[in-house]
Write a protein that holds these residues in place. Structure first.
Motif, short mmCIF file in Angstrom:
data_model
loop_
_atom_site.label_atom_id
_atom_site.label_comp_id
_atom_site.label_asym_id
_atom_site.label_seq_id
_atom_site.Cartn_x
_atom_site.Cartn_y
_atom_site.Cartn_z
N ASP A 81 0.49 -7.23 -1.34
CA ASP A 81 -0.20 -6.33 -2.25
C ASP A 81 0.89 -5.78 -3.17
O ASP A 81 1.63 -4.88 -2.81
CB ASP A 81 -0.89 -5.22 -1.45
N THR A 93 -6.88 -7.51 4.80
CA THR A 93 -7.60 -6.59 3.92
C THR A 93 -8.75 -5.86 4.61
O THR A 93 -9.23 -4.87 4.10
CB THR A 93 -8.22 -7.37 2.74
N SER A 138 5.71 -2.45 -2.95
CA SER A 138 4.72 -3.46 -2.61
C SER A 138 4.57 -3.55 -1.10
O SER A 138 5.54 -3.41 -0.36
CB SER A 138 5.17 -4.84 -3.14
N ALA A 173 -2.77 -9.01 -5.53
CA ALA A 173 -2.71 -9.15 -4.08
C ALA A 173 -3.07 -10.57 -3.72
O ALA A 173 -4.04 -11.13 -4.25
CB ALA A 173 -3.68 -8.17 -3.43
#
Lengths: 185, 304
Positions: free
Chosen positions: B159, B245, B128, B183
């Protein structure tokens, strides 16, 4: 024909890996392993891990030899390989990868600068071993541990002037031997 | 520079770069001659080269002997699955020494604090990814079999790798987030914890209370240390994860609002939107888009 490792061409190196020529392989190792260790150390900042990266690279070259084709300059090929391995190891261990490592450009101008720098470091390492013990200790506390002169003076219980004096002795020694510097007054 | 030794003088200047008097004296000395400049450049080069050397030198001879190479000419040894090593480990686990060894390694917390200057990221042992805002601090248990992370301070975006059999757990202040593979973003502010789901679904818990959050509308939950419950807000807060992101999405939103969010993200001055278009509702999606391109896209969408 004897070759020192520095003059082995990419084709000769590839051929040596294919045929598992241990002599040529050893020459390559002798020529470049120390530089590669210094380069790996630059990225991973951990001498055990740096050594592991170099050993891992050569083990890989030997084991996968028949499948590997070295192109261009052998030294540059090895620099790229050791840099990639260093970044991968850092990622695998969830350690921070510096921007410098990620942005590292493998163009030939920076390769030549890097080679000069690493060869200089290699000589610095060798020469530091030839300094008098006290002088070496002070120089390493300054350069390796990053201590300020005042901190060194306090740590060792000596005068600040002595620290400057010893650092200057070390630096003059390096310059005289490395850069063919004329004797300083 | 009086009668001080030249090298000592240079070292003094190199180690005290913030001292303006010394730098002024150095500059004056450098102006005096070409020789001085050459000498300074050489000493500086050596001084800096020495700073990057490892504390332990590389012993070529010894290291060569340690290389696990098979002899030349022979085929490489195939690596078999190390059954023997596994069997030995199992035996060790069953013995008393093994139990001690297991316990001593079982409860080990690793703390990680993000760099102060920029966004940092970390891969947890299960694969992760965690993105951390500057200075954010978290810790996780090793081995990571129960996938537990405690967010100590700051803001982090997770995430999470899918693993149906193991929930992933983040504790942040009074809030606990349970997920399977998704996420989401967690932020601690004083004694308030805010969770935003970017993808998938999570369960947010506090003192036995539970709210399920899904991505899209209603994806934000807030847990307050003082006031009792879990606050479940209306609306889609995905864009607050953009720092991690690089993904900005707008669905049928007012142009003025869209422009403000974009300007804020790209750290550019507020964009001028013509008065008649300010309330126009637009939909657009930016992912990892450079600022200039984002401006073009916005302009195009506004013109449509």
């Amino acid at each position: 024909m004897t070759h020192d490792g520095y003059h082995i061409s990419a084709d000769e190196a590839t051929e040596a890996l294919r045929s598992r020529n241990a002599d040529v392989f050893r020459n390559i190792y002798n020529a470049y392993s120390e530089e590669l260790y210094l380069l790996a150390y630059r990225w991973v900042k951990d001498h055990d891990l740096a050594k592991e990266v170099v050993q891992g690279l050569f083990t890989h070259l030997w084991e996968k030899g028949p499948e590997i084709t070295i192109t261009g300059n052998v030294r540059h090929y090895l620099y790229r390989a050791v840099t990639n391995r260093s970044i991968n190891e850092l990622k695998r261990r969830a350690r921070h990868v510096s921007e410098e490592a990620l942005q590292w450009q493998a163009d030939s101008a920076s390769m030549h600068d890097l080679t000069d720098h690493l060869l200089l470091q290699k000589e610095v390492m060798r020469l530091v071993q030839t300094l008098a013990p006290r002088c070496r200790e002070i120089f390493l506390l300054s350069r390796f541990d990053g201590l300020e002169p005042a901190e060194i003076a306090e740590k060792l219980g000596i005068a600040l002037n002595t620290v400057y004096f010893q650092l200057a002795v070390a630096l003059k020694h390096l310059r005289t031997h490395l850069l063919n510097g004329k004797k300083l007054e | 520079m009086n009668n001080k030794d030249v090298t000592e003088f240079v070292i003094d200047c190199l180690t005290d770069a913030g001292n303006r008097d010394k730098q002024a004296a150095l500059n004056q000395w450098l102006q005096e001659s070409e020789d001085n400049r050459t000498l300074y450049a050489e000493l500086k080069q050596l001084w800096e080269a020495a700073a990057g050397v490892p504390p332990v030198s590389f012993d070529k001879e010894e290291s060569w002997k340690e290389l696990p190479l098979t002899t030349a000419g022979s085929k490489p040894i195939k690596r078999l699955f190390p059954w023997k090593a596994v069997a030995a480990a199992v035996l060790l686990l069953l013995s008393g020494a093994g139990i001690w060894w297991w316990q001593s390694t079982a409860l080990h917390w690793t703390t990680y604090t993000a760099h102060i200057s920029d966004r940092d990221s970390l891969t947890l042992p299960d694969g992760s990814r965690v993105y951390l805002k500057p200075g954010t601090s978290l810790k996780y248990k090793q081995p990571f079999s129960d996938r537990s992370v405690i967010l100590l301070s700051g803001e982090a975006y997770f995430d999470v790798t899918k693993a149906a059999e193991h929930t992933f757990l983040v504790q942040a202040g009074d809030a606990i987030v349970r997920v399977l593979g998704t996420a989401f973003n967690v932020r601690i502010e004083q004694n308030r914890t805010e969770v935003i789901v970017f993808e998938g679904k999570i369960s947010l818990q506090k003192n036995g209370q539970q709210v399920v959050l899904s991505s899209g509308n209603g994806n934000k939950g807030t847990v307050d240390g003082d006031k009792g419950g879990i606050l479940h807000a209306q609306g889609d807060y995905s864009n607050q994860c953009v720092w991690a992101t690089a993904d900005l999405s707008f669905e049928n939103e007012e142009a003025a609002h869209v422009a403000a969010v974009i300007a804020d993200y790209y750290k550019i001055p507020a964009l001028k939107i013509p008065e008649n278009l300010k309330h126009k509702r637009i939909t657009l999606h930016l992912h990892n888009t450079p600022a200039e391109q984002a401006m073009e896209i916005l302009a195009t969408v506004l013109d449509e």
